[in-house]
Design a protein around this motif. Sequence first.
Motif, PDB file in Angstrom:
ATOM      1  N   GLY A 156       1.055  -0.962   0.029  1.00  7.07           N
ATOM      2  CA  GLY A 156      -0.072  -0.054   0.014  1.00  7.07           C
ATOM      3  C   GLY A 156       1.013   1.221  -0.097  1.00  7.07           C
ATOM      4  N   ASP A 157       0.606   1.958  -0.964  1.00  6.66           N
ATOM      5  CA  ASP A 157       1.552   3.266  -1.027  1.00  6.66           C
ATOM      6  C   ASP A 157       0.899   4.576  -0.416  1.00  6.66           C
ATOM      7  N   GLY A 158      -0.117   4.531   0.023  1.00  7.66           N
ATOM      8  CA  GLY A 158      -1.018   5.588   0.729  1.00  7.66           C
ATOM      9  C   GLY A 158      -2.136   6.110  -0.219  1.00  7.66           C
ATOM     10  N   SER A 159      -1.906   5.506  -1.476  1.00  5.60           N
ATOM     11  CA  SER A 159      -3.270   5.728  -2.379  1.00  5.60           C
ATOM     12  C   SER A 159      -3.822   4.460  -2.820  1.00  5.60           C
ATOM     13  N   GLN A 196      13.935   6.963   6.573  1.00  6.50           N
ATOM     14  CA  GLN A 196      13.925   6.132   7.563  1.00  6.50           C
ATOM     15  C   GLN A 196      13.103   5.165   7.213  1.00  6.50           C
ATOM     16  N   SER A 197      13.641   3.600   6.975  1.00 13.07           N
ATOM     17  CA  SER A 197      12.828   2.532   6.804  1.00 13.07           C
ATOM     18  C   SER A 197      13.084   1.745   7.755  1.00 13.07           C
ATOM     19  N   THR A 233       8.024  -4.491   5.308  1.00 17.13           N
ATOM     20  CA  THR A 233       8.659  -3.191   5.020  1.00 17.13           C
ATOM     21  C   THR A 233       7.837  -2.243   5.405  1.00 17.13           C
ATOM     22  N   ASN A 234       8.479  -1.047   5.913  1.00 20.27           N
ATOM     23  CA  ASN A 234       7.821  -0.093   6.437  1.00 20.27           C
ATOM     24  C   ASN A 234       8.615   1.242   6.100  1.00 20.27           C
ATOM     25  N   ASN A 235       7.915   2.333   5.424  1.00 24.36           N
ATOM     26  CA  ASN A 235       8.493   3.574   5.340  1.00 24.36           C
ATOM     27  C   ASN A 235       7.164   4.557   5.361  1.00 24.36           C
ATOM     28  N   ALA A 236       7.119   5.611   6.244  1.00 22.98           N
ATOM     29  CA  ALA A 236       5.910   6.097   6.248  1.00 22.98           C
ATOM     30  C   ALA A 236       5.818   7.249   4.996  1.00 22.98           C
ATOM     31  N   ALA A 237       6.815   7.450   4.409  1.00 24.85           N
ATOM     32  CA  ALA A 237       6.858   8.570   3.188  1.00 24.85           C
ATOM     33  C   ALA A 237       6.577   7.652   2.148  1.00 24.85           C
ATOM     34  N   THR A 238       6.793   6.405   1.773  1.00 24.07           N
ATOM     35  CA  THR A 238       6.582   5.611   0.552  1.00 24.07           C
ATOM     36  C   THR A 238       5.579   4.402   0.429  1.00 24.07           C
ATOM     37  N   GLU A 239       5.684   3.831   1.602  1.00 25.85           N
ATOM     38  CA  GLU A 239       4.866   2.483   1.386  1.00 25.85           C
ATOM     39  C   GLU A 239       5.084   1.702   2.943  1.00 25.85           C
ATOM     40  N   THR A 240       3.769   0.699   2.786  1.00 27.38           N
ATOM     41  CA  THR A 240       3.949  -0.428   3.669  1.00 27.38           C
ATOM     42  C   THR A 240       3.573  -1.703   2.977  1.00 27.38           C
TER      43      THR A 240
END
Lengths: 160, 166
Positions: free
Chosen positions: A65-68, A90-91, A113-120
Amino acid sequence: MATTYEPIATYTVSSAQASYTFSSISGTYTDLVVIVSGTCSAGSYLTFRFNADTGSNYSTTELYGDGSTAGSVRNSNNNYMYIGAIRTTQSNILSQIQNYSNSTTNKTVLSRTNNAATETKAVVGLWRNTAAITSIEVGTGGANTFQSGTTLTLYGIKAA
Amino acid sequence: MATTFVKIATVTLASSQAYVEFTSIPSTYTDLCLKMSLRGSDTADYGTMSINGSTSNFSSKRLFGDGVNAQSASRTDNLLIGFLDTTSFTANTFSNVECYYPNYSGSANKSFSIDGVIENNGTTGVQIMFAGLWSNTAAITSLRFTHATANFVQYSTATLYGISKS
């Protein structure tokens, strides 16, 4: 009481590098956990290679999921296991390798994988090889580099 | 050999309470792992996280599936939506949530992972993943999860573990 969850090795990147290898992994644990926390020179896959196998023996299926958008991607017959992603911000990537030291089954990996700017994302990976895992090269697929301060830690979990 | 995966503290609610909290978290571990079993006292399935008393500088990407649809969303606040069992769902059922904070006492911004599941013998079941970031380089010394509109009910639990890399 016997210790169940043990640190095996840890490494902190001091200057940019494309990969790090956990080697001579003991076969005495049941499962392994790899924790990567940090940044990369550019947005990149996080990759695993086991026992220096560069053959086209790796495949993955991921849910992201990339936020959209929510989606799913497959990679097959690769010479890296594309097990996650590491970005310029930060990932953290949390990976579990169950039953790694047996010599009868192909090896599977479950990773977040977790990066609040790009995806989970959640990724399952397969290494089509029944050998016990004795080394894990954690990398970026070669193109980019882990940045200074990035940490890579390997834990072993014992069933008994 | 020192123990690697250590329970720091556990909370079991004897009665409804608006939040669960861990304070004075020692800096001696490498990562934190928080495992929770939660149910809310109203129909709201969401709450907030605060770190060191701060509710600002949070962001997240969320991925969830409810048995029909898979969706993703972004937020630039500390609201976490969809991880909480509610009074709308099967009785005596609690959500299962795990949060992981690597390098929680280091000097980088704090990236974290949250996985949650709500399964009900009905029309609603949810699996949810969050990629979160607290854009603050301070070491994490306290964590609080707060119900958005009401309380976590009796028997909700939360246990904080510290994980050492050496």
